[in-house]
Design a protein around this motif. Structure first.
Motif, mmCIF file in Angstrom:
data_model
loop_
_atom_site.group_PDB
_atom_site.id
_atom_site.type_symbol
_atom_site.label_atom_id
_atom_site.label_comp_id
_atom_site.label_asym_id
_atom_site.label_seq_id
_atom_site.Cartn_x
_atom_site.Cartn_y
_atom_site.Cartn_z
ATOM 1 N N THR A 1 0.818 -1.318 -0.024
ATOM 2 C CA THR A 1 -0.128 0.170 -0.107
ATOM 3 C C THR A 1 0.884 1.312 0.099
ATOM 4 N N GLN A 2 1.821 1.158 0.846
ATOM 5 C CA GLN A 2 2.808 2.458 0.799
ATOM 6 C C GLN A 2 3.596 2.569 -0.502
ATOM 7 N N ARG B 1 1.355 4.180 -2.830
ATOM 8 C CA ARG B 1 1.016 5.668 -2.477
ATOM 9 C C ARG B 1 2.220 6.470 -3.027
ATOM 10 N N GLU B 2 3.587 5.758 -2.826
ATOM 11 C CA GLU B 2 4.871 6.523 -3.379
ATOM 12 C C GLU B 2 4.887 6.750 -4.860
ATOM 13 N N ALA C 1 -2.231 6.472 -5.355
ATOM 14 C CA ALA C 1 -3.396 7.008 -4.597
ATOM 15 C C ALA C 1 -4.262 7.948 -4.651
ATOM 16 N N GLU C 2 -3.549 8.759 -5.623
ATOM 17 C CA GLU C 2 -4.215 10.148 -6.032
ATOM 18 C C GLU C 2 -4.575 10.369 -7.327
ATOM 19 N N LYS D 1 -8.490 2.858 -3.312
ATOM 20 C CA LYS D 1 -9.200 2.892 -2.008
ATOM 21 C C LYS D 1 -9.863 1.632 -1.676
ATOM 22 N N ASN E 1 -7.435 -0.693 -0.181
ATOM 23 C CA ASN E 1 -6.901 -0.203 1.084
ATOM 24 C C ASN E 1 -7.795 -0.495 2.092
ATOM 25 N N ASP F 1 -2.701 7.784 5.865
ATOM 26 C CA ASP F 1 -1.512 7.494 5.318
ATOM 27 C C ASP F 1 -0.426 7.543 6.160
ATOM 28 N N ASP G 1 2.839 7.036 8.207
ATOM 29 C CA ASP G 1 4.180 6.501 7.416
ATOM 30 C C ASP G 1 4.377 5.436 8.669
#
Length: 235
Positions: free
Chosen positions: A25-26, A29-30, A34-35, A44, A47, A227, A229
């Motif tokens: 998941t992280q 995101r990186e 996610a955006e 989503k 997650n 989110d 970390d």
């Protein structure tokens, strides 16, 4: 972690499964998944489904898998309309059709009649989907999870979890996650490799107990961050 053409796989305890899901998941995101489109909604969903530290496989993940596997919402449900409301609207459209005929407006009458049929069809679709979804959920939760692994599948991620018993009688979980887009999968693979090289220990995210804090201090607890970390120190 084992990496193959079918995805990223781990074997171990529940904490290993949770950590694996958090790392992926992280990594997503990186990469900006996610955006941005086209995978933001699919991210989503993933997650929400991925196993959490406070969850149980045969309860929480079971329920989420049954929900994810069931029939999707029809047009009426998406519009937030109950079947009874669509039937009522269909009747109104039919009445308008008769009025149009009485006024000599044949074209308008046909249009209202077709609208009436559309609403009746949508109402029937909503009722049938709801009934089928109820049956599917029951069958999946009571039967299918006894025969097949717990799984998740959308445009972004395909994943499955199995629970096995080792020779010594201890339970072991096998969690395999595949990123369905080849370019994104390569980016995730590189990110996971960096985690292996630079992160000494991964702090698994757990649900925070806030009710006791509220009661003792008389204040609202801070909003949890989706989110967070979960990474720790680097080498």
């Amino acid at each position: 972690m084992e990496e193959s053409i079918s995805g990223f796989k781990v074997r171990g305890e529940w904490s290993d499964v949770v950590e694996h899901g958090e790392r992926i998941t992280q990594a997503l995101r990186e990469t900006g998944t996610a955006e941005g489109d086209p995978f933001a909604a699919a991210f989503k969903e993933w997650n929400e489904w991925r196993p959490k530290a406070h969850e149980r496989l045969n309860e929480d993940v079971n329920e989420k898998t049954a929900d994810q596997a069931s029939v999707s919402e029809g047009e009426g449900e998406k519009a937030g309309k109950a079947a009874t409301e669509d039937v009522r609207t269909a009747g109104e459209k039919l009445s308008e059709s008769y009025e149009k005929i009485g006024n000599g407006d044949d074209e308008g009458a046909v249009e209202r009649w077709q609208d009436s049929i559309d609403y009746v069809t949508r109402a029937a679709d909503s009722v049938s989907r709801k009934a089928l979804r109820t049956v599917e959920t029951t069958v999946y939760e009571k039967v299918m999870t006894q025969l097949a692994p717990y799984y998740f599948d959308n445009d972004l991620i395909s994943a499955n979890i199995q629970k096995t018993t080792q020779g010594n009688g201890e339970e072991e979980f096998i969690f395999e996650v595949n990123v369905n887009d080849d370019e994104l999968k390569e980016a995730v693979s590189q990110q996971l490799g960096e985690y292996e090289d630079t992160i000494d220990r991964w702090h698994v995210t757990t649900e925070k107990e806030t009710e006791s804090v509220e009661a003792a201090e008389g204040v609202e607890p801070p909003e949890p961050q989706d989110d967070d970390d979960t990474r720790s120190t680097t080498n």
